[in-house]
Design an enzyme around this catalytic site. Structure first.
Site, mmCIF file in Angstrom:
data_model
loop_
_atom_site.group_PDB
_atom_site.id
_atom_site.type_symbol
_atom_site.label_atom_id
_atom_site.label_comp_id
_atom_site.label_asym_id
_atom_site.label_seq_id
_atom_site.Cartn_x
_atom_site.Cartn_y
_atom_site.Cartn_z
ATOM 1 N NE ARG A 263 38.141 -3.492 -25.827
ATOM 2 C CZ ARG A 263 39.285 -3.468 -26.260
ATOM 3 N NH1 ARG A 263 39.704 -2.197 -26.956
ATOM 4 N NH2 ARG A 263 39.940 -4.203 -26.032
ATOM 5 C CD GLN B 159 53.943 -9.466 -15.449
ATOM 6 O OE1 GLN B 159 53.468 -8.668 -16.485
ATOM 7 N NE2 GLN B 159 53.033 -10.365 -15.050
ATOM 8 C CB ILE C 121 39.347 -6.723 -11.086
ATOM 9 C CG1 ILE C 121 40.456 -7.818 -10.618
ATOM 10 C CG2 ILE C 121 39.356 -5.545 -10.041
ATOM 11 C CD1 ILE C 121 41.723 -7.451 -10.752
ATOM 12 C CB SER D 136 49.255 -4.083 -11.940
ATOM 13 O OG SER D 136 50.065 -5.092 -11.921
ATOM 14 C CG ASN E 214 50.569 -7.582 -18.011
ATOM 15 O OD1 ASN E 214 51.074 -7.363 -18.739
ATOM 16 N ND2 ASN E 214 50.752 -8.215 -16.995
ATOM 17 C CB ALA F 131 49.577 -8.996 -6.265
ATOM 18 C CD GLU F 132 50.255 -13.094 -9.171
ATOM 19 O OE1 GLU F 132 49.593 -13.698 -10.043
ATOM 20 O OE2 GLU F 132 51.109 -12.514 -9.675
ATOM 21 C CD GLU G 88 38.813 1.319 -27.568
ATOM 22 O OE1 GLU G 88 39.515 1.545 -26.708
ATOM 23 O OE2 GLU G 88 38.350 0.078 -28.034
ATOM 24 C CE1 TYR H 76 48.008 -3.825 -16.812
ATOM 25 C CE2 TYR H 76 49.770 -5.028 -15.720
ATOM 26 C CZ TYR H 76 48.364 -4.539 -15.860
ATOM 27 O OH TYR H 76 47.542 -4.720 -14.921
#
Length: 259
Positions: free
Chosen positions: A39, A149, A19, A142, A95, A186-187, A64, A155
């Site tokens: 990183r 989920q 993304i 998300s 996730n 979402a997806e 980092e 997450y």
């Protein structure tokens, strides 16, 4: 549409793949100057090589993001190189499957650091420059904060935090005309998603089972669609939009999937 982003310096965390890379590509099309914070030197080197062949120069900083000092130095390096910051896209995260039953304190706290604490750190360190430019912040979130989920408490909590911080910062930064919005995913089909779905015996069957529940056109959201919307939210074309959670998900989170 010209979004008036030409020459604008935009930090994108986790911008070397998935993304984040989709966001970087959209910003390049708008002639902005994206700066990738990652990183992963190997992945960013690969991205830079591709863009260089297209005649596009990309800059980056290695950090980092769970380390506050590295976050600070990354922002400082952007200012040193470009002299300004016009926008921040908080995107990096994972996730990581730190659940309630099978998780523990250390894992949960580590997940928060990987997924939401650096959102605060990057915004905090970039804020002096954003105040000068009256810039914008976009937090990538998300659906897990809305839908749950299962098996991913860290997450999900982080994404709830991202949403809350979006609204909180939108209020706090009103005096500086800094707009803050969140884009909720979402997806979206990315290399990481491909890796996950490949763990199933019949990945095509699994993919079809997921996409049939995405109301608009029964397909995944693309990284380009995410990127283009982020570019809009960073731009002056969305000049009176702040404190919003914008779902770019084909209706997955809110529409009745029986349709």
């Amino acid at each position: 549409m010209d979004l008036n982003l030409k020459g604008k310096v935009i930090i994108v965390t986790g911008g070397s793949k998935g993304i984040g890379l989709g966001i970087v590509e959209s910003l390049i099309r708008e002639e902005a100057i994206p700066v990738i914070i990652t990183r992963n030197k190997a992945s960013v080197d690969e991205v830079i090589e591709v863009f260089n062949k297209q005649g596009v120069n990309i800059t980056y900083a290695l950090a980092e993001l769970t380390d506050p000092e590295q976050c600070k130095k990354a922002v400082e390096s952007v200012v040193e190189k470009h002299g300004r910051i016009d926008g921040l896209v908080n995107n990096a995260g994972v996730n990581d499957g730190v659940g309630l039953e099978n998780g523990d304190y250390e894992g949960f706290m580590s997940s928060l650091k990987r997924n939401v604490v650096h959102y605060y750190l990057m915004a905090h360190y970039a804020l002096p420059e954003l105040k000068k430019s009256k810039g914008a912040i976009v937090n990538i979130g998300s659906k897990t904060a809305d839908t749950g989920q299962g098996g991913t408490s860290g997450y999900a909590a982080s994404n709830g935090g991202r949403n809350a911080l979006t609204r909180e910062w939108a209020v706090e930064l009103l005096p500086y005309s800094i707009r803050v919005n969140a884009l909720i995913v979402a997806e979206c089909y990315t290399p990481l998603y491909e890796k996950w779905i490949s763990t199933f015996p019949d990945k095509e069957e699994k993919l079809a089972a997921i996409t049939k529940n995405i109301p608009l056109e029964n397909r995944m959201t693309s990284a380009e669609e995410i990127g283009d919307t982020v570019a809009f939210l960073l731009s002056s074309k969305s000049s009176h939009t702040t404190g919003q959670l914008l779902y770019v998900d084909g209706g997955y989170t809110h529409l009745d999937r029986s349709i």
